[in-house]
Design a protein around this motif. Structure first.
Motif, PDB file in Angstrom:
ATOM      1  N   THR A 195      -9.084  38.987  10.824  1.00 10.12           N
ATOM      2  CA  THR A 195      -7.922  39.415  11.593  1.00 10.12           C
ATOM      3  C   THR A 195      -6.898  38.289  11.687  1.00 10.12           C
ATOM      4  O   THR A 195      -7.224  37.114  11.500  1.00 10.12           O
ATOM      5  N   PRO A 196      -5.647  38.617  11.996  1.00 12.03           N
ATOM      6  CA  PRO A 196      -4.653  37.558  12.233  1.00 12.03           C
ATOM      7  C   PRO A 196      -5.101  36.575  13.302  1.00 12.03           C
ATOM      8  O   PRO A 196      -4.852  35.369  13.199  1.00 12.03           O
ATOM      9  N   TRP A 197      -5.805  37.086  14.315  1.00 10.56           N
ATOM     10  CA  TRP A 197      -6.321  36.203  15.354  1.00 10.56           C
ATOM     11  C   TRP A 197      -7.339  35.218  14.779  1.00 10.56           C
ATOM     12  O   TRP A 197      -7.345  34.033  15.112  1.00 10.56           O
ATOM     13  N   ALA A 198      -8.226  35.702  13.883  1.00  7.96           N
ATOM     14  CA  ALA A 198      -9.232  34.830  13.280  1.00  7.96           C
ATOM     15  C   ALA A 198      -8.581  33.755  12.420  1.00  7.96           C
ATOM     16  O   ALA A 198      -9.015  32.598  12.419  1.00  7.96           O
ATOM     17  N   VAL A 199      -7.530  34.116  11.712  1.00  8.34           N
ATOM     18  CA  VAL A 199      -6.813  33.128  10.901  1.00  8.34           C
ATOM     19  C   VAL A 199      -6.148  32.094  11.808  1.00  8.34           C
ATOM     20  O   VAL A 199      -6.206  30.884  11.547  1.00  8.34           O
ATOM     21  N   ALA A 200      -5.525  32.564  12.891  1.00  9.73           N
ATOM     22  CA  ALA A 200      -4.868  31.639  13.815  1.00  9.73           C
ATOM     23  C   ALA A 200      -5.882  30.682  14.427  1.00  9.73           C
ATOM     24  O   ALA A 200      -5.616  29.479  14.584  1.00  9.73           O
ATOM     25  N   ARG A 201      -7.049  31.201  14.766  1.00  5.48           N
ATOM     26  CA  ARG A 201      -8.085  30.342  15.341  1.00  5.48           C
ATOM     27  C   ARG A 201      -8.560  29.307  14.324  1.00  5.48           C
ATOM     28  O   ARG A 201      -8.764  28.135  14.649  1.00  5.48           O
ATOM     29  N   ALA A 202      -8.756  29.742  13.083  1.00  3.18           N
ATOM     30  CA  ALA A 202      -9.167  28.805  12.043  1.00  3.18           C
ATOM     31  C   ALA A 202      -8.115  27.728  11.844  1.00  3.18           C
ATOM     32  O   ALA A 202      -8.440  26.546  11.680  1.00  3.18           O
ATOM     33  N   ARG A 203      -6.837  28.113  11.860  1.00  2.00           N
ATOM     34  CA  ARG A 203      -5.767  27.111  11.723  1.00  2.00           C
ATOM     35  C   ARG A 203      -5.807  26.100  12.854  1.00  2.00           C
ATOM     36  O   ARG A 203      -5.653  24.888  12.637  1.00  2.00           O
ATOM     37  N   ASP A 204      -6.028  26.587  14.068  1.00  2.00           N
ATOM     38  CA  ASP A 204      -6.114  25.678  15.215  1.00  2.00           C
ATOM     39  C   ASP A 204      -7.278  24.712  15.063  1.00  2.00           C
ATOM     40  O   ASP A 204      -7.167  23.523  15.368  1.00  2.00           O
ATOM     41  N   ARG A 205      -8.404  25.207  14.590  1.00  2.00           N
ATOM     42  CA  ARG A 205      -9.572  24.353  14.425  1.00  2.00           C
ATOM     43  C   ARG A 205      -9.367  23.331  13.316  1.00  2.00           C
ATOM     44  O   ARG A 205      -9.828  22.195  13.397  1.00  2.00           O
ATOM     45  N   ILE A 206      -8.670  23.715  12.257  1.00  2.00           N
ATOM     46  CA  ILE A 206      -8.365  22.762  11.189  1.00  2.00           C
ATOM     47  C   ILE A 206      -7.452  21.659  11.725  1.00  2.00           C
ATOM     48  O   ILE A 206      -7.675  20.467  11.490  1.00  2.00           O
ATOM     49  N   ARG A 207      -6.413  22.051  12.466  1.00  2.00           N
ATOM     50  CA  ARG A 207      -5.500  21.053  13.028  1.00  2.00           C
ATOM     51  C   ARG A 207      -6.220  20.113  13.991  1.00  2.00           C
ATOM     52  O   ARG A 207      -5.906  18.913  14.059  1.00  2.00           O
ATOM     53  N   ALA A 208      -7.171  20.658  14.741  1.00  2.00           N
ATOM     54  CA  ALA A 208      -7.903  19.848  15.719  1.00  2.00           C
ATOM     55  C   ALA A 208      -8.993  19.009  15.074  1.00  2.00           C
ATOM     56  O   ALA A 208      -9.596  18.160  15.741  1.00  2.00           O
ATOM     57  N   GLY A 209      -9.252  19.218  13.793  1.00  2.00           N
ATOM     58  CA  GLY A 209     -10.298  18.465  13.111  1.00  2.00           C
ATOM     59  C   GLY A 209     -11.690  19.006  13.326  1.00  2.00           C
ATOM     60  O   GLY A 209     -12.676  18.353  12.983  1.00  2.00           O
ATOM     61  N   HIS A 210     -11.822  20.223  13.867  1.00  2.00           N
ATOM     62  CA  HIS A 210     -13.140  20.814  14.106  1.00  2.00           C
ATOM     63  C   HIS A 210     -13.673  21.569  12.884  1.00  2.00           C
ATOM     64  O   HIS A 210     -14.862  21.870  12.818  1.00  2.00           O
ATOM     65  N   THR A 211     -12.785  21.908  11.953  1.00  2.00           N
ATOM     66  CA  THR A 211     -13.180  22.670  10.776  1.00  2.00           C
ATOM     67  C   THR A 211     -12.454  22.134   9.553  1.00  2.00           C
ATOM     68  O   THR A 211     -11.266  21.785   9.633  1.00  2.00           O
ATOM     69  N   VAL A 212     -13.157  22.050   8.441  1.00  2.00           N
ATOM     70  CA  VAL A 212     -12.573  21.756   7.133  1.00  2.00           C
ATOM     71  C   VAL A 212     -12.969  22.905   6.217  1.00  2.00           C
ATOM     72  O   VAL A 212     -14.151  23.264   6.135  1.00  2.00           O
ATOM     73  N   VAL A 213     -12.000  23.492   5.550  1.00  2.00           N
ATOM     74  CA  VAL A 213     -12.259  24.588   4.607  1.00  2.00           C
ATOM     75  C   VAL A 213     -11.892  24.108   3.211  1.00  2.00           C
ATOM     76  O   VAL A 213     -10.799  23.573   2.997  1.00  2.00           O
ATOM     77  N   ALA A 214     -12.804  24.287   2.272  1.00  2.00           N
ATOM     78  CA  ALA A 214     -12.524  23.977   0.866  1.00  2.00           C
ATOM     79  C   ALA A 214     -12.744  25.240   0.050  1.00  2.00           C
ATOM     80  O   ALA A 214     -13.587  26.076   0.393  1.00  2.00           O
ATOM     81  N   ALA A 215     -11.991  25.362  -1.041  1.00  2.00           N
ATOM     82  CA  ALA A 215     -12.110  26.561  -1.873  1.00  2.00           C
ATOM     83  C   ALA A 215     -11.825  26.226  -3.329  1.00  2.00           C
ATOM     84  O   ALA A 215     -11.063  25.303  -3.636  1.00  2.00           O
ATOM     85  N   ALA A 216     -12.447  26.985  -4.212  1.00  2.00           N
ATOM     86  CA  ALA A 216     -12.113  26.975  -5.632  1.00  2.00           C
ATOM     87  C   ALA A 216     -11.301  28.231  -5.895  1.00  2.00           C
ATOM     88  O   ALA A 216     -11.723  29.336  -5.523  1.00  2.00           O
ATOM     89  N   LEU A 217     -10.127  28.068  -6.506  1.00  2.00           N
ATOM     90  CA  LEU A 217      -9.194  29.176  -6.695  1.00  2.00           C
ATOM     91  C   LEU A 217      -9.055  29.517  -8.172  1.00  2.00           C
ATOM     92  O   LEU A 217      -9.272  28.685  -9.054  1.00  2.00           O
ATOM     93  N   ASP A 218      -8.661  30.769  -8.434  1.00  2.00           N
ATOM     94  CA  ASP A 218      -8.338  31.124  -9.809  1.00  2.00           C
ATOM     95  C   ASP A 218      -6.890  30.741 -10.104  1.00  2.00           C
ATOM     96  O   ASP A 218      -6.204  30.143  -9.255  1.00  2.00           O
ATOM     97  N   GLY A 219      -6.413  31.081 -11.285  1.00  2.00           N
ATOM     98  CA  GLY A 219      -5.071  30.674 -11.681  1.00  2.00           C
ATOM     99  C   GLY A 219      -3.971  31.262 -10.834  1.00  2.00           C
ATOM    100  O   GLY A 219      -2.861  30.710 -10.762  1.00  2.00           O
ATOM    101  N   ALA A 220      -4.271  32.363 -10.145  1.00  2.00           N
ATOM    102  CA  ALA A 220      -3.278  33.006  -9.283  1.00  2.00           C
ATOM    103  C   ALA A 220      -3.382  32.531  -7.843  1.00  2.00           C
ATOM    104  O   ALA A 220      -2.678  33.053  -6.969  1.00  2.00           O
ATOM    105  N   GLY A 221      -4.253  31.563  -7.574  1.00  2.00           N
ATOM    106  CA  GLY A 221      -4.403  31.053  -6.218  1.00  2.00           C
ATOM    107  C   GLY A 221      -5.319  31.881  -5.338  1.00  2.00           C
ATOM    108  O   GLY A 221      -5.309  31.726  -4.110  1.00  2.00           O
ATOM    109  N   VAL A 222      -6.135  32.743  -5.943  1.00  2.00           N
ATOM    110  CA  VAL A 222      -7.067  33.583  -5.184  1.00  2.00           C
ATOM    111  C   VAL A 222      -8.401  32.850  -5.053  1.00  2.00           C
ATOM    112  O   VAL A 222      -8.968  32.400  -6.052  1.00  2.00           O
ATOM    113  N   PRO A 223      -8.937  32.717  -3.851  1.00  2.00           N
ATOM    114  CA  PRO A 223     -10.228  32.026  -3.683  1.00  2.00           C
ATOM    115  C   PRO A 223     -11.370  32.778  -4.362  1.00  2.00           C
ATOM    116  O   PRO A 223     -11.519  33.988  -4.195  1.00  2.00           O
TER     117      PRO A 223
END
Length: 328
Positions: A195-223
């Motif tokens: 949900t948009p709320w879940a994305v917003a929460r993840a962004r807040d946690r990344i900014r706060a240093g509580h979460t790091v997300v890494a991904a491998a993407l295809d050529g179109a930028g899709v995880p």
């Protein structure tokens, strides 16, 4: 392992509260946390081990709260808890708990020069990169585990200890409904589960240093593959590495693992650990410098603990294997 034990007590307190049951502590997620938590042996608690009566009291409280009857612990630190849990009808299963041995870690995990995780979303490691809070790939990366762990190799759908996609500890697996791995596209999973709320929460946690997300993407930028770190106090758990079924056997799980380990080094984290789904998967993580140091134990009522356990992570919480077959 005491650092790991302390960490597993501290992380759920970031987004919840702890209820004292003597030799056991029940963690209760706050209203904003996307996943429920679990119970663990009390750190620094009474000298006696939890017995069946204490386990039953916690289970009754979990039922009143409407949360999963979930327990986890380090087997070597609480050897009597398995018998107590089984005496109440819970099913217990074990997984290798692995700690990164810096001396054996691959040189590819050398810390990056940039020191700002928010302003450096383009850091790459072996084809994977760390995502910043505003990265357009973030919603898709949070959705990947729902598809990765809905359809493990072999076509079986399982649930077990796991993490959700967004960066906090929680006891419910992120997998979608049986068959969703084959029936849903990534954009469908984003729409249904992230949900948009879940994305917003993840962004807040990344900014706060509580979460790091890494991904491998295809050529179109899709995880195609994603995973997370949950740093706290110099320690981090590596969680929820999952690869879309159509992208497996390309080494993407290894690439995301390498990126997360490199980021842990860059952040100066001194204890990096994970729970592997089984010994075969543990061998894969050994290539990245992880060694089995203890046994992670999980207990839930039998319907929630199948023979094929899957691993996690959406809004993430620590209570799951970093990887099963769905990661690689």
């Amino acid at each position: 392992m005491r650092r790991v034990e302390t960490y597993l007590d501290a992380v759920p307190r970031v987004s919840g509260r702890a209820e004292d049951f003597g030799p056991l502590t029940l963690y209760v997620a706050d209203g904003g946390a996307p996943f429920p938590y679990y119970a663990r042996p009390t750190v620094g608690g009474p000298g006696h081990a939890p017995g069946p009566d204490q386990v039953r009291r916690v289970r009754e409280r979990q039922r009143r709260l409407g949360v999963p009857e979930s327990f986890e612990w380090i087997g070597e630190h609480s050897p009597g808890l398995r018998a107590a849990a089984e005496a109440t009808g819970l099913r217990v299963w074990e997984r290798p708990l692995m700690v990164l041995n810096a001396a054996d870690a691959d040189t590819a995990h050398t810390a990056a020069a940039d020191t700002d995780p928010v302003r450096a979303p383009e850091r790459r490691e072996g084809g994977a990169r760390v995502l910043g809070p505003e990265d357009p790939a973030l919603p898709g990366a949070l959705a990947v585990p729902y598809l990765a762990f809905a359809e493990p190799p072999g076509g079986e759908t399982g649930t077990g200890p796991s993490e959700g996609p967004g960066g906090e500890p929680g006891g419910e697996p992120p997998a979608g409904p049986p068959g969703s791995g084959n029936g849903l596209r990534l954009e469908d999973a984003v729409r249904l589960y992230v949900t948009p709320w879940a994305v917003a929460r993840a962004r807040d946690r990344i900014r706060a240093g509580h979460t790091v997300v890494a991904a491998a993407l295809d050529g179109a930028g899709v995880p195609l593959c994603a995973g997370q770190l949950l740093p706290l106090g110099g320690t981090t758990e590596l969680v929820g590495i999952g690869t879309l079924p159509r992208a497996r056997r390309r080494g993407l799980g290894a690439a995301v693992t390498a990126a997360l380990v490199a980021e842990a080094h860059r952040l100066g984290l001194t204890t990096v650990f994970l729970t592997a789904n089984d010994e075969r998967v543990a061998q894969l993580y050994a290539r990245h410098g992880f060694r089995t140091a203890a046994t992670a134990c999980f207990a839930q009522p039998p319907p929630a603990a199948p023979d094929v356990a899957v691993a996690p992570c959406t809004a993430v919480a620590p209570n799951a294997p970093a990887s099963g077959d769905g990661a690689w």
